[in-house]
Scaffold this active site. Structure first.
Site, PDB file in Angstrom:
ATOM      1  N   ASP A 451       0.877  -1.112   0.147  1.00 61.71           N
ATOM      2  CA  ASP A 451       0.018  -0.167   0.012  1.00 61.71           C
ATOM      3  C   ASP A 451       0.908   1.240   0.084  1.00 61.71           C
ATOM      4  O   ASP A 451       1.713   1.449   0.945  1.00 61.71           O
ATOM      5  CB  ASP A 451      -0.908  -0.059   1.213  1.00 61.71           C
ATOM      6  CG  ASP A 451      -1.923   1.021   1.512  1.00 61.71           C
ATOM      7  OD1 ASP A 451      -1.793   2.031   0.568  1.00 61.71           O
ATOM      8  OD2 ASP A 451      -2.985   1.075   1.956  1.00 61.71           O
ATOM      9  N   HIS A 452       0.808   2.054  -0.915  1.00 62.71           N
ATOM     10  CA  HIS A 452       1.736   3.132  -1.173  1.00 62.71           C
ATOM     11  C   HIS A 452       1.512   4.282  -0.305  1.00 62.71           C
ATOM     12  O   HIS A 452       2.315   5.135  -0.112  1.00 62.71           O
ATOM     13  CB  HIS A 452       1.641   3.810  -2.623  1.00 62.71           C
ATOM     14  CG  HIS A 452       3.054   3.934  -3.084  1.00 62.71           C
ATOM     15  ND1 HIS A 452       4.226   4.657  -2.579  1.00 62.71           N
ATOM     16  CD2 HIS A 452       3.729   3.641  -4.323  1.00 62.71           C
ATOM     17  CE1 HIS A 452       5.170   4.735  -3.434  1.00 62.71           C
ATOM     18  NE2 HIS A 452       4.940   4.123  -4.395  1.00 62.71           N
ATOM     19  N   ARG A 453       0.177   4.172   0.612  1.00 62.71           N
ATOM     20  CA  ARG A 453       0.059   5.115   1.600  1.00 62.71           C
ATOM     21  C   ARG A 453       0.622   4.859   2.582  1.00 62.71           C
ATOM     22  O   ARG A 453       1.260   5.878   3.552  1.00 62.71           O
ATOM     23  CB  ARG A 453      -1.684   5.270   1.664  1.00 62.71           C
ATOM     24  CG  ARG A 453      -2.433   5.351   0.956  1.00 62.71           C
ATOM     25  CD  ARG A 453      -3.905   4.977   1.134  1.00 62.71           C
ATOM     26  NE  ARG A 453      -4.177   3.861   1.490  1.00 62.71           N
ATOM     27  CZ  ARG A 453      -5.103   3.312   1.805  1.00 62.71           C
ATOM     28  NH1 ARG A 453      -6.237   4.081   1.956  1.00 62.71           N
ATOM     29  NH2 ARG A 453      -5.423   1.939   2.027  1.00 62.71           N
ATOM     30  N   CYS A 455       3.761   3.593   3.086  1.00 63.68           N
ATOM     31  CA  CYS A 455       5.308   3.734   2.744  1.00 63.68           C
ATOM     32  C   CYS A 455       5.744   4.247   1.644  1.00 63.68           C
ATOM     33  O   CYS A 455       4.808   3.805   0.656  1.00 63.68           O
ATOM     34  CB  CYS A 455       6.204   2.524   3.240  1.00 63.68           C
ATOM     35  SG  CYS A 455       5.683   0.928   2.205  1.00 63.68           S
TER      36      CYS A 455
END
Length: 481
Positions: A451-453, A455
């Site tokens: 999940d790019h949110r 890290c």
């Protein structure tokens, strides 16, 4: 869950099975009308969105009625069966075949306001929840006045149904302002959330009963029609006319399989993951030769055999200790990233009922032997359909060994609401440069979807590189043990 109806007969309702489950499908009845049951004896096997479970009855006595045929979906709180208790129940014949007794598979029939109880019976097959003849109008909803319309022995199914139901329209002089007949409150809620008028649908169930498949089909048809740039929009009745004759089975367009139970839950979760999580994937090839040798040496010694999945799981927990950002979840309402202090490791397991993800609790506190034992226990329970809701929820990170299917790589979908998933491909001999020379080594592809949110790519890449280093040189892992 139950109440006394006349001082001797108790009604047992489908209990709350936990973890937010709101309905269950009857898979197999374990008792028949007339059977004597003991307290806490399993009476029915049901399938929820999580697993297959046996439901025990809290009463002892004689089964006087069953509600719902096998294959019927019931909401939590719906009646399952009634039990006659007390001395008089013990004196009753086990199978009363007289005219006053209920035949096996029968259900009581009545027409009462919600909350009232009246006795009465009908023959097997005439009435069942969602089946032929026994239509539950507005059951389980807050809409008033909800009424149960059930067939009495002297009536036929068509005679008991309100006029207009035969052609699928729940409108007549008596029911024009009343609730539309639906299979469960979930169907009504689904229609309400999508601004769909249930009165415009033609139910494919008995007597025009609207099923979940009818609502979903209408929503798909409406969306498809709205996407077209040419041609007038169809009237609501035209959409309803496209409803399938049956929710499942072979049609001119192919074979229809309802997405319900475990498969339905998986479909919903994967769809939600794709909608909510901005995921990204990175991958790396690793030389697993030394890891395989280490496992062979472990299993040559006395003691339980160690599985490869357990070693990979131990590497994952060590990597999460170094990169805890990936053991997180996102609280969308609070707009916060919640970093978790325990690793509850999920692993993908393929079963006849679909893909499930059992969870090993506190995986970070278990050694390779303990992890091997947990994987074996949960895998066996998954294939038998005996996993509890608690064993299928609460995961914080998932390990997906898709190499067992003979594939090298994948971009897995994150198991919502987790933040990452590690995928492991098959381990196969490949040409590899080892110590400056070309050699044949055991190579595996590792992929991390995150999940790019929670890290950025640097953290995700650092996690994956550490995992690869442990695979290539298991001694690296000793530094964190």
């Amino acid at each position: 869950m139950a109440h006394a109806s006349d001082g001797r007969s108790l009604e047992f309702k489908l209990p709350d099975l936990g973890e937010g489950l709101t309905e269950a499908e009857i898979v197999r009845w374990m008792v028949e009308v007339g059977d004597v049951v003991a307290v806490d004896q399993p009476v029915v096997e049901v399938e929820t969105a999580k697993a297959m479970v046996e439901v025990p009855c809290p009463y002892g006595g004689v089964v006087t009625a069953r509600f719902g045929a096998e294959g019927t979906e019931l909401p939590v709180g719906a009646p399952l069966l009634t039990v006659a208790v007390g001395e008089s129940a013990a004196d009753r014949p086990a199978r009363d075949s007289g005219t006053g007794g209920a035949a096996a598979g029968s259900t009581p029939v009545e027409e009462t306001k919600a909350g009232e109880t009246k006795s009465g019976e009908t023959k097997a097959g005439e009435t069942k929840a969602g089946g032929s003849g026994n239509v539950l109008v507005g059951y389980g909803t807050s809409e008033a006045p909800a009424r149960r319309r059930r067939v009495r022995p002297a009536q036929s199914a068509s005679a008991a149904a309100p006029s207009g139901w035969a052609n699928g329209r729940a409108r007549d002089a008596d029911a024009a302002d009343g609730p539309v007949p639906v299979i469960s409150p979930l169907v009504r809620r689904l229609a309400r959330q999508n601004d769909l008028d249930l009165r415009e649908l033609t139910g494919s169930g008995p007597d025009g009963l609207i099923l979940r498949a009818d609502v979903e089909y209408a929503l798909r048809a409406t969306a498809a029609q709205g996407a077209r740039t040419a041609g007038p929009a169809p009237e609501p009745q035209a959409v309803a006319a496209q409803a399938p004759a049956a929710p499942a089975g072979r049609t001119s367009g192919g074979l229809r399989t309802p997405l319900k139970g475990v498969r339905g839950a998986v479909a919903d979760k994967l769809s939600r993951s794709r909608r909510e999580i901005p995921d990204a994937t990175c991958w790396v090839d690793a030389d697993a030769t030394e890891l395989m040798r280490a496992r062979t040496a472990m299993n040559a010694a006395a003691g339980p055999r160690i599985s490869l999945l357990a070693l990979l799981a131990r590497i994952c927990t060590a990597a999460l200790a170094r990169f805890p950002e990936l053991n997180s979840t996102v609280d969308t309402e609070a707009r916060e990233v919640v970093q978790l202090d325990r690793v509850h490791l999920g692993f993908a397991a393929q079963t006849d009922r679909g893909l499930v993800v059992p969870v090993v609790r506190d995986a970070h506190a278990r050694d390779a032997e303990g992890l091997t034992a947990q994987f074996a226990r949960l895998t066996e329970a998954a294939r038998a359909g005996r996993l509890t809701p608690g064993e299928l929820t609460g995961g914080t990170f998932t390990l997906n060994n898709y190499g067992v299917f003979g594939v090298d790589g994948s971009t897995p979908i994150i198991n919502h609401p987790e933040a990452a998933m590690l995928g492991v491909g098959r381990i196969v001999p490949k040409p590899w440069v080892h110590e400056g020379e070309l050699a044949v080594r055991q190579v595996v592809q590792l992929s991390l979807t995150f999940d790019h949110r929670v890290c950025d790519g640097g953290t995700a890449g650092g996690f994956l590189r550490y995992v690869a280093d442990c695979v290539e040189q298991p001694a690296v892992l000793l530094r964190t043990l």
